[in-house]
Scaffold this active site. Sequence first.
Site, PDB file in Angstrom:
ATOM      1  N   ASP A  33       3.897  -4.675   2.908  1.00  0.00           N
ATOM      2  CA  ASP A  33       2.408  -4.305   2.519  1.00  0.00           C
ATOM      3  C   ASP A  33       1.674  -5.145   1.841  1.00  0.00           C
ATOM      4  O   ASP A  33       0.161  -5.241   1.254  1.00  0.00           O
ATOM      5  CB  ASP A  33       2.362  -2.921   1.574  1.00  0.00           C
ATOM      6  CG  ASP A  33       3.691  -2.015   1.239  1.00  0.00           C
ATOM      7  OD1 ASP A  33       3.222  -1.488   2.428  1.00  0.00           O
ATOM      8  OD2 ASP A  33       4.082  -2.136   0.810  1.00  0.00           O
ATOM      9  N   HIS A  61       2.160   1.675   9.721  1.00  0.00           N
ATOM     10  CA  HIS A  61       1.528   0.294  10.107  1.00  0.00           C
ATOM     11  C   HIS A  61       0.162   0.574  10.066  1.00  0.00           C
ATOM     12  O   HIS A  61      -0.239   1.827  11.075  1.00  0.00           O
ATOM     13  CB  HIS A  61       2.111  -0.309  11.240  1.00  0.00           C
ATOM     14  CG  HIS A  61       3.268  -1.363  11.006  1.00  0.00           C
ATOM     15  ND1 HIS A  61       3.838  -1.893  11.422  1.00  0.00           N
ATOM     16  CD2 HIS A  61       4.486  -0.461  10.451  1.00  0.00           C
ATOM     17  CE1 HIS A  61       5.087  -2.686  11.234  1.00  0.00           C
ATOM     18  NE2 HIS A  61       5.461  -0.716  10.653  1.00  0.00           N
TER      19      HIS A  61
HETATM   20  P1  IMP Z   1      13.908   2.710   1.480  1.00  0.00           P
HETATM   21  O1  IMP Z   1      13.454   1.311   2.600  1.00  0.00           O
HETATM   22  O2  IMP Z   1      12.757   4.178   2.202  1.00  0.00           O
HETATM   23  O3  IMP Z   1      15.692   3.163   1.526  1.00  0.00           O
HETATM   24  O4  IMP Z   1      13.120   2.298   0.430  1.00  0.00           O
HETATM   25  C1  IMP Z   1      13.632   0.941  -0.303  1.00  0.00           C
HETATM   26  C2  IMP Z   1      12.806   0.322  -1.264  1.00  0.00           C
HETATM   27  O5  IMP Z   1      12.057  -0.190  -0.337  1.00  0.00           O
HETATM   28  C3  IMP Z   1      11.540   1.233  -1.975  1.00  0.00           C
HETATM   29  O6  IMP Z   1      11.485   0.162  -3.471  1.00  0.00           O
HETATM   30  C4  IMP Z   1      10.576   1.380  -1.504  1.00  0.00           C
HETATM   31  O7  IMP Z   1       9.159   1.700  -1.465  1.00  0.00           O
HETATM   32  C5  IMP Z   1      10.566  -0.107  -0.609  1.00  0.00           C
HETATM   33  N1  IMP Z   1       9.378   0.132   0.895  1.00  0.00           N
HETATM   34  C6  IMP Z   1      10.514   1.003   2.506  1.00  0.00           C
HETATM   35  N2  IMP Z   1       9.783   0.360   3.082  1.00  0.00           N
HETATM   36  C7  IMP Z   1       8.632   0.067   2.376  1.00  0.00           C
HETATM   37  C8  IMP Z   1       7.126  -0.891   3.738  1.00  0.00           C
HETATM   38  O8  IMP Z   1       6.395  -0.663   4.636  1.00  0.00           O
HETATM   39  N3  IMP Z   1       6.329  -1.137   1.920  1.00  0.00           N
HETATM   40  C9  IMP Z   1       6.510  -1.446   0.931  1.00  0.00           C
HETATM   41  N4  IMP Z   1       7.961  -0.900   0.596  1.00  0.00           N
HETATM   42  C10 IMP Z   1       8.542  -0.793   1.140  1.00  0.00           C
END
Ligand code: IMP
Length: 508
Positions: A33, A61
């Site tokens: 982000d 995105h």
């Molecule tokens: P997952 O990728 O859904 O398994 O989440 C694992 C961790 O990565 C969590 O803390 C999510 O909030 C974080 N996360 C996953 N994708 C993003 C993203 O695109 N931006 C920020 N945090 C992310």
Amino acid sequence: MKNIVELNRLDRDCAKLLQDVKTLALVCYQWGDTGKGKFADFFASWADIIARGTGGANAGHTIKFRGKEYVFHLLPSGILHDIDKKVNIIGRGVAIFPKTLINELKILEKEGKTYNHLIISQDAKLIMPQHILLDRLKEINLDSGKVGTTGKGVGPAYVDHYDRCGLIMNDLQNIDIFCKKLKQNLKTKMIFLRNCDSESIKKIMFHKDLEFGYFYSKKNIFAIDAIVESYIKQGKEIKELICDTDFFIQASVGKKKILLEGAQGILLSIDYGTYPYVTSSDSSGDGLARGAGLCSKDVDMTLGIVKAFYETRVGNGPFPTELGGKRSSNWCRKLISKETEQKIFSYASVNSIDPFFQGIGIRKAGNEYGATTGRPRRIGWLDLPLLRYALKCSRSNNVILTKVDVLNECKEIKICNEYIYKGKPVKVGANNLRPNNILRVAVPYAEILDKCQPLYQIFEGWQDEINSSNVNELPDQFKKILNFVKDSCNLNIKIISIGPGRDDTMFV
Ligand code: IMP
């Protein structure tokens, strides 16, 4: 007139920066982000091929294209650019939930755009209903150690890949293979699911992301026929796009201009991140290259994006500089909407005395709400020990600083230069970490980071709008902070982004 001059300036500067580059990797050096969308879009104009290699629908995105804002989770940022000239790739490392992909393609169709210039790796991982179920069940059931995932099933899909029972995009083209693999996969899942609370299972299976119960069977949890029918149908809709993208991209290295578009950030990488509070793919430059079908040596330049001079995190996990500490993380966990938060804390500003309110003020100023889940992002000051760690992992100190305009009105800016360790003695590799030791480079383990207190360097803010495109004309106070960050991390700052627009961009 200004715009034409501005665009010429940007194209010229971009061409200069990338004069010896054929393959460019764009990654984030924090927890995601960081405004990657703006630069993915920016460099998509330069590139002939735009490829994604990591993550899945967990990423969001935001792209501004010709005055319109688009949020994509799976489609590469080049998808909106000249369809006759560019190829967009979703690589082997990406985890795809076909419905999300098809919904994004429908957005393009609605806008009268085609997607003939998109190809999808036959080896990309398939996200199945059981992955979404498992992702959400795990998060519900854990008392502590919740990662705070996006609930998109990405983690369990990669787990299946490593557990040698995953499904891939190619399976959508072969119904017999798909059925066989699906049944085998579900067999092992059932051993675990039979012992889970059936009401929780039902609730998740009836969520809109899982078609309001369409894949649910009271007796067997999963209605296999419905899953097969739905996935095979979706496979047919996108069959023209599935191919050996590795072959295509490998043949293009050194000949075509390739943009590798990262997802998440290095601090969320399964290999380098603040484990276990990470995502399940390797969001570093290495992971990105591999996931796109290349290897690191194919990459000529890696640009790491760093939000300045604050940072954000979504979900759980250590965050030493978090404004408002536990109060902030607990608040953000409540999934309050942006509108509600801004109503309740209308008085919070970037200059609030109480750090919790100041964090909300910065969140408001930077519009820091998740593109995928809408969650308020946790806010903290720029953390140089973590940045030094990210640089060490990445082995590239070329950076883009983004969102500096968010702090335009801030009277005082704190930069965490070091940590003081406040935990029990612990061994880290060959070293001993003792109470009150000073750390200049972060140790990424959650249990250690949790015990690190930031030591801040405090600066007066520049309190002005930055509207110059010339680095020499930047406010003195801004330059002072910039030079401090640059020198203390040995950064090679290539670009500074002073606003969301394309021309709010300064090449250094
Ligand atoms: P997952 O990728 O859904 O398994 O989440 C694992 C961790 O990565 C969590 O803390 C999510 O909030 C974080 N996360 C996953 N994708 C993003 C993203 O695109 N931006 C920020 N945090 C992310």
